[in-house]
Design a protein around this motif. Structure first.
Motif, PDB file in Angstrom:
ATOM      1  N   ILE A   6       1.070  -1.243  -0.102  1.00 32.04           N
ATOM      2  CA  ILE A   6      -0.013  -0.033   0.100  1.00 32.04           C
ATOM      3  C   ILE A   6       0.960   1.172   0.093  1.00 32.04           C
ATOM      4  O   ILE A   6       1.766   1.402   0.671  1.00 32.04           O
ATOM      5  N   PRO A   7       0.663   2.024  -0.682  1.00 33.25           N
ATOM      6  CA  PRO A   7       1.492   3.538  -0.804  1.00 33.25           C
ATOM      7  C   PRO A   7       1.612   3.971   0.614  1.00 33.25           C
ATOM      8  O   PRO A   7       0.537   4.074   1.263  1.00 33.25           O
ATOM      9  N   PRO A   8       2.812   4.267   0.972  1.00 31.72           N
ATOM     10  CA  PRO A   8       2.886   4.819   2.539  1.00 31.72           C
ATOM     11  C   PRO A   8       1.952   5.988   2.591  1.00 31.72           C
ATOM     12  O   PRO A   8       1.447   6.224   4.043  1.00 31.72           O
ATOM     13  N   ASP A   9       1.644   6.972   1.619  1.00 34.25           N
ATOM     14  CA  ASP A   9       0.728   8.033   2.045  1.00 34.25           C
ATOM     15  C   ASP A   9      -0.657   7.540   2.296  1.00 34.25           C
ATOM     16  O   ASP A   9      -1.197   7.966   3.118  1.00 34.25           O
ATOM     17  N   LEU A  10      -1.065   6.523   1.716  1.00 30.79           N
ATOM     18  CA  LEU A  10      -2.405   5.863   2.163  1.00 30.79           C
ATOM     19  C   LEU A  10      -2.441   5.264   3.258  1.00 30.79           C
ATOM     20  O   LEU A  10      -3.378   5.340   4.152  1.00 30.79           O
ATOM     21  N   VAL A  11      -1.192   4.416   3.897  1.00 35.79           N
ATOM     22  CA  VAL A  11      -1.358   3.997   5.276  1.00 35.79           C
ATOM     23  C   VAL A  11      -1.535   5.310   6.208  1.00 35.79           C
ATOM     24  O   VAL A  11      -2.240   4.997   7.277  1.00 35.79           O
ATOM     25  N   GLU A  12      -0.564   6.189   5.969  1.00 33.92           N
ATOM     26  CA  GLU A  12      -0.624   7.512   6.851  1.00 33.92           C
ATOM     27  C   GLU A  12      -2.164   7.896   6.966  1.00 33.92           C
ATOM     28  O   GLU A  12      -2.886   8.244   7.971  1.00 33.92           O
ATOM     29  N   LEU A  13      -2.913   7.960   5.975  1.00 34.13           N
ATOM     30  CA  LEU A  13      -4.408   8.549   5.766  1.00 34.13           C
ATOM     31  C   LEU A  13      -5.230   7.776   6.632  1.00 34.13           C
ATOM     32  O   LEU A  13      -5.751   8.184   7.404  1.00 34.13           O
ATOM     33  N   ALA A  14      -5.095   6.335   6.510  1.00 29.19           N
ATOM     34  CA  ALA A  14      -5.861   5.670   7.281  1.00 29.19           C
ATOM     35  C   ALA A  14      -5.690   5.646   8.573  1.00 29.19           C
ATOM     36  O   ALA A  14      -6.499   5.467   9.374  1.00 29.19           O
ATOM     37  N   LEU A  15      -4.476   5.775   9.045  1.00 24.80           N
ATOM     38  CA  LEU A  15      -4.227   6.195  10.439  1.00 24.80           C
ATOM     39  C   LEU A  15      -4.955   7.429  10.905  1.00 24.80           C
ATOM     40  O   LEU A  15      -5.703   7.508  11.888  1.00 24.80           O
ATOM     41  N   ARG A  16      -4.963   8.187  10.076  1.00 25.53           N
ATOM     42  CA  ARG A  16      -5.494   9.512  10.476  1.00 25.53           C
ATOM     43  C   ARG A  16      -7.178   9.392  10.393  1.00 25.53           C
ATOM     44  O   ARG A  16      -7.688  10.025  11.132  1.00 25.53           O
ATOM     45  N   VAL A  17      -7.549   8.796   9.560  1.00 25.63           N
ATOM     46  CA  VAL A  17      -9.195   8.547   9.627  1.00 25.63           C
ATOM     47  C   VAL A  17      -9.452   7.760  10.898  1.00 25.63           C
ATOM     48  O   VAL A  17     -10.500   8.393  11.528  1.00 25.63           O
ATOM     49  N   ALA A  18      -8.739   6.602  11.238  1.00 32.72           N
ATOM     50  CA  ALA A  18      -9.116   6.108  12.042  1.00 32.72           C
ATOM     51  C   ALA A  18      -9.257   6.865  13.669  1.00 32.72           C
ATOM     52  O   ALA A  18     -10.234   6.945  14.377  1.00 32.72           O
ATOM     53  N   GLU A  19      -8.234   7.766  13.670  1.00 32.64           N
ATOM     54  CA  GLU A  19      -8.214   8.365  14.945  1.00 32.64           C
ATOM     55  C   GLU A  19      -9.462   9.620  14.842  1.00 32.64           C
ATOM     56  O   GLU A  19     -10.101   9.525  15.971  1.00 32.64           O
ATOM     57  N   ARG A  20      -9.519  10.236  13.786  1.00 28.57           N
ATOM     58  CA  ARG A  20     -10.404  11.114  13.855  1.00 28.57           C
ATOM     59  C   ARG A  20     -11.858  10.963  13.764  1.00 28.57           C
ATOM     60  O   ARG A  20     -12.904  11.519  14.184  1.00 28.57           O
ATOM     61  N   TYR A  21     -12.197   9.572  13.160  1.00 30.90           N
ATOM     62  CA  TYR A  21     -13.517   9.160  13.010  1.00 30.90           C
ATOM     63  C   TYR A  21     -13.985   8.127  14.440  1.00 30.90           C
ATOM     64  O   TYR A  21     -14.859   7.256  14.448  1.00 30.90           O
TER      65      TYR A  21
ATOM     66  N   PRO B 177      -7.466   1.428  13.486  1.00 31.98           N
ATOM     67  CA  PRO B 177      -6.622   1.385  12.190  1.00 31.98           C
ATOM     68  C   PRO B 177      -6.725   0.011  11.203  1.00 31.98           C
ATOM     69  O   PRO B 177      -6.868  -0.021  10.112  1.00 31.98           O
ATOM     70  N   ALA B 178      -7.180  -1.123  12.048  1.00 26.87           N
ATOM     71  CA  ALA B 178      -7.352  -2.235  11.122  1.00 26.87           C
ATOM     72  C   ALA B 178      -8.734  -2.019  10.236  1.00 26.87           C
ATOM     73  O   ALA B 178      -8.705  -2.401   9.220  1.00 26.87           O
ATOM     74  N   ARG B 179      -9.629  -1.299  10.587  1.00 30.97           N
ATOM     75  CA  ARG B 179     -10.893  -1.055   9.754  1.00 30.97           C
ATOM     76  C   ARG B 179     -10.366  -0.077   8.769  1.00 30.97           C
ATOM     77  O   ARG B 179     -10.848  -0.022   7.746  1.00 30.97           O
ATOM     78  N   THR B 180      -9.732   1.074   8.973  1.00 32.57           N
ATOM     79  CA  THR B 180      -9.655   2.123   8.026  1.00 32.57           C
ATOM     80  C   THR B 180      -8.420   1.542   6.823  1.00 32.57           C
ATOM     81  O   THR B 180      -8.476   1.947   6.046  1.00 32.57           O
ATOM     82  N   LEU B 181      -7.579   0.528   7.555  1.00 32.86           N
ATOM     83  CA  LEU B 181      -6.694   0.023   6.371  1.00 32.86           C
ATOM     84  C   LEU B 181      -7.342  -0.735   5.579  1.00 32.86           C
ATOM     85  O   LEU B 181      -6.935  -0.862   4.460  1.00 32.86           O
ATOM     86  N   ALA B 182      -8.617  -1.318   5.929  1.00 37.35           N
ATOM     87  CA  ALA B 182      -9.324  -2.030   4.861  1.00 37.35           C
ATOM     88  C   ALA B 182      -9.558  -1.219   3.694  1.00 37.35           C
ATOM     89  O   ALA B 182      -9.975  -1.712   2.497  1.00 37.35           O
ATOM     90  N   LEU B 183      -9.744   0.060   3.888  1.00 38.70           N
ATOM     91  CA  LEU B 183     -10.245   1.147   2.861  1.00 38.70           C
ATOM     92  C   LEU B 183      -9.162   1.269   1.702  1.00 38.70           C
ATOM     93  O   LEU B 183      -9.430   1.671   0.782  1.00 38.70           O
ATOM     94  N   VAL B 184      -7.917   0.918   2.053  1.00 36.31           N
ATOM     95  CA  VAL B 184      -6.620   1.174   1.261  1.00 36.31           C
ATOM     96  C   VAL B 184      -5.927  -0.164   0.648  1.00 36.31           C
ATOM     97  O   VAL B 184      -5.034  -0.102   0.072  1.00 36.31           O
ATOM     98  N   LEU B 185      -6.411  -1.307   1.453  1.00 39.96           N
ATOM     99  CA  LEU B 185      -6.028  -2.501   0.695  1.00 39.96           C
ATOM    100  C   LEU B 185      -6.237  -2.997  -0.697  1.00 39.96           C
ATOM    101  O   LEU B 185      -7.080  -2.624  -1.178  1.00 39.96           O
TER     102      LEU B 185
END
Ligand code: ADP
Ligand code: ZN
Length: 734
Positions: free
Chosen positions: A97-112, A116-124
């Motif tokens: 997964i491109p590292p910027d998307l990993v980062e984005l997934a982590l931020r989305v997890a925190e913000r909402y 992280p496991a659930r938001t990483l599913a968005l970028v797999l």
């Protein structure tokens, strides 16, 4: 040798010492649903690979007695101690997964308040295997005299430009063998990447003055973002048919010319086929259209094309925001008012907010577009305006007072309007935002109603097939012939739904073809496209349906658009009820009178003097939004305060409020500046009692995190009561 990898000063030790190689530690998020395990754990990186080269890799990792699939989210140790020798990950597939998307997934997890496991599913990456596309291009050599008919046909089909091999085969019947022969003869070229000829954007029409002004500003903002600035997101407000699409296409073109990519979000591809088609037409082979209808193979191919940079314009619903584009230059959110941009389940992210996060991380610009923007966007974004329809005017809107003009659901003026279509031709759209035959059934003698056993709502009467149906849980009951309480046979039908309207219009106007579009119809796969296609192709057709009929599609020749029961949505206990009603009416009106035909709009209302109805009848969008913002400011609603909602459901009616009372007490201590409303019991759904707590805050991220933690602290109480809790940051419906 081991360094104390868990300590923050490990780096300093390293600098001081004589080149002791650090132990390669990575943080891995196991892809599990259990909240407690779904955060990063430390592991040893695969032997012989630098830790930062595996960020984004999908790996297999030991977890207790099991092995799990996980994603490497960071190089270097997290907060834990050094991992044991056997805690080593194995790279699962080659895909990263491109590292910027990993980062984005982590931020989305925190913000909402998700994991992280659930938001990483968005970028797999998708699971299927991609069969590569093959492009066929005619080479600039003379055609030899001796060619077979098949070969000649293939070359003729390529005269207008390169084509995709599979498409060429289906449209002309040319076989792969023929193509091979032609390639061997040096007459055509086969390539996996689209030839430059199909990568150059087509030209759009000359811009109108208003479009020019908007495009100039949009280009400047894109340039500013690309240069490392943080320009404000833009809001393109233009009446329906004012050429908003053309404006953002130029923005996309500008980003591409600068070597950047673009993402265009639409609420739902099925409801915006024209927009997707126009983008595909303009940018040809560079476009990847993502939608839920793709097969695994198609999805994998689209992903691969984006990943390789071959497709650098991505079009799709909210999930397209997570496409692996590199060097993003512009994100467009079309029809930004649509509630489909907020995901209804965990992770409950809002694509409009995440678009800004992703754009900022890439140095990209954001443009939201709508004829009926949200008050939030109107307030916060820089506005660009397209005040006029291209080549036409907005249709006049007549309000019919249902209290005086009888004849619900079809008043006299509406009847006359339909009669005109039946006589002179054209099409009509009738909006009634309730499916079924009647809102409810009631005994005329004793007044008994029919309610769902599991939900605190009345059952709706349906005709095809005949049943009493719960619109919350889907429960179906046979329609009683007589009242089970008093035995009377006289059961009355209250209110009208789309089925009744369809039947009535069909009975009154045999010359009209009546088509219905609502969730009952679209439950069948393909029915949506089919109905819209039939409507577009049929003269003297009437499309009857719920809000689906007012969405982004453009039909020619709509002479009449009518809202049958305009105030239906106003009764809802939600501060967005007026915003939604207004936007629905203005969007519906926008379907009429396009493409030069004179159109008219009828709005039937029980409350014709209500502000929403009066302003909608004048297409007075800025006035409505300004007033709405004043009201929201006075009531401390979004965008002046943000909301976080906590909902608890449980079989026992006392449990939700009891749990939320505890959460509220602790939230009051930890978030003293925020306003707490509730807990308030809500109506029961699927046999579960519900209650919610609302928090008004200026810092939604922090409030979401605190409430997420307080919710987690209730785990034991929740489990023992079979209860469930949901934290929703920026909820869109209450
Ligand atoms: P909106 O997105 O604002 O509803 P559209 O982009 O669909 O409006 O534009 C409405 C119609 O006007 C479309 O048929 C479009 O092709 C056409 N159009 C847009 N811009 C121009 C232009 N500059 N000149 C001529 N036609 C245009
Ligand atoms: Zn129910």
């Amino acid at each position: 040798m081991r360094t104390p990898a868990g300590h923050a000063d490990a780096g300093q030790d390293r600098d001081a010492g004589p080149e002791a190689p650090p132990v390669p530690v990575v943080q891995v998020v196991p892809l599990v649903t259990t909240r407690a395990l779904a955060r990063p754990l430390d592991y040893l990186a695969p032997a012989g690979i630098a830790a930062d080269e595996v960020v984004g890799a999908v790996v297999t990792a030991p977890l207790g007695p099991r092995t799990v699939t996980g994603v490497v989210v960071a190089a270097g140790p997290g907060s834990g101690g050094p991992p044991a020798e056997d805690l080593r990950v194995v790279v699962d597939t080659g895909v990263r997964i491109p590292p910027d998307l990993v980062e984005l997934a982590l931020r989305v997890a925190e913000r909402y308040g998700s994991t992280p496991a659930r938001t990483l599913a968005l970028v797999l990456p998708p699971k299927g295997t991609a069969r590569p596309t093959v492009w066929v291009e005619r080479r600039a050599v003379d055609e030899p005299a001796r060619l077979g008919t098949r070969q000649r046909a293939a070359l003729a089909a390529l005269a207008a430009g390169p084509r995709e091999a599979s498409e060429l085969r289906t449209s002309t019947g040319v076989s792969t063998g023929t193509l091979r022969t032609l390639e061997a003869a040096g007459l055509i070229r086969l390539a996996e990447r689209a030839p430059e000829a199909v990568r150059a954007p087509r030209r759009g029409p000359p811009l109108t003055a208003a479009q020019s002004t908007a495009v100039t500003r949009l280009r400047a903002v894109v340039d500013e973002a690309l240069a490392g600035g943080t320009p404000p997101p833009l809001l393109l407000h233009g009446v329906t048919g004012s050429g908003k699409t053309e404006v953002f296409l130029r923005g996309v073109e500008h980003a591409l010319a600068a070597g950047r990519s673009a993402i265009v979000l639409v609420p739902e591809i099925a409801l915006a086929p024209q927009t997707a088609a126009r983008i595909a037409e303009r940018f040809g082979a560079r476009v990847a259209v993502l939608h839920s209808g793709l097969s695994d193979g198609q999805r994998a191919l689209a992903y691969a094309r984006v990943r390789r940079g071959e497709a650098d314009v991505v079009v799709g619903p909210r999930s397209a925001l997570f496409a692996p584009v590199a060097r993003l230059g512009l994100v467009v959110v079309d029809e930004e008012h649509e509630s489909a941009y907020k995901q209804g389940e965990d992770p409950r992210y809002d694509a409009r907010a995440v678009a800004v996060l992703r754009a900022r991380a890439h140095g990209a610009a954001v443009l939201c577009a709508s004829a009926t923007p949200r008050p939030e966007s109107w307030h916060a974004l820089e506005r660009l305006h397209l005040p006029d329809r291209i080549g036409g005017r907005l249709p006049p809107i007549d309000v019919v007072d249902l209290r005086r003009d009888g004849g619900y659901p079809v008043s006299r003026p509406l009847h006359d309007g339909l009669a005109e279509v039946a006589r002179d031709g054209g099409r009509a759209i009738l909006l009634l935002n309730r499916r079924g035959e009647a809102a409810a059934l009631q005994c005329r003698t004793c007044g008994r109603g029919f309610r769902c056993d599991r939900c605190d709502v009345a059952l709706t009467l349906h005709r095809h097939p005949s049943a009493l149906v719960c619109h919350h849980c889907g429960l179906r009951r046979a329609v009683p012939r007589r009242c089970p309480t008093c035995g009377a046979v006289d059961l009355s039908r209250l209110g009208a739904g789309t089925e009744r309207l369809e039947a009535q219009v069909a009975a009154d106007f045999p010359a009209l073809t009546v088509l219905r579009l609502d969730a009952d119809v679209t439950a069948r796969v393909g029915a949506l496209d089919e109905t819209l296609g039939r409507f577009a192709a049929t003269e003297r057709a009437v499309l009857v349906g719920t809000q689906l009929v007012a969405k982004g599609h453009h039909f020619d020749g709509v002479r009449l658009a009518a809202a049958v029961d305009a105030d239906l949505g106003l009764a809802q206990p939600d501060f967005r009820a007026e915003e939604r009603t207004f936007s629905l009416l203005v969007q519906l009106a926008g379907r009429a009178g396009r493409e030069g035909v004179g159109g008219r709009v009828i709005v039937q209302s029980w409350e014709p003097d209500a502000r929403v109805i009066r302003l909608a009848a004048r297409h007075a969008v800025p006035e409505f939004l300004d007033g709405e913002l004043q009201r929201r400011e006075a009531l401390e609603y979004p965008p002046f305060r943000r909301l976080v909602r906590v909902v608890v459901t449980a079989p026992d009616p006392d449990v939700p409020v009891a749990i939320l009372d505890r959460v509220a007490a602790r939230a009051g201590e930890e978030l003293p500046d925020d306003v707490l409303l509730g807990p308030v019991p809500l109506f029961r759904v699927r046999g579960r009692a519900r209650a919610h707590l609302l928090l008004k805050t200026r810092r939604p991220g922090r409030a979401g995190a605190v409430l997420g933690r307080l919710a987690a602290d209730e785990s034991r109480a929740l489990r023992s009561a079979d209860a469930a809790i949901v934290v929703d940051v920026d909820p869109q419906s209450l």
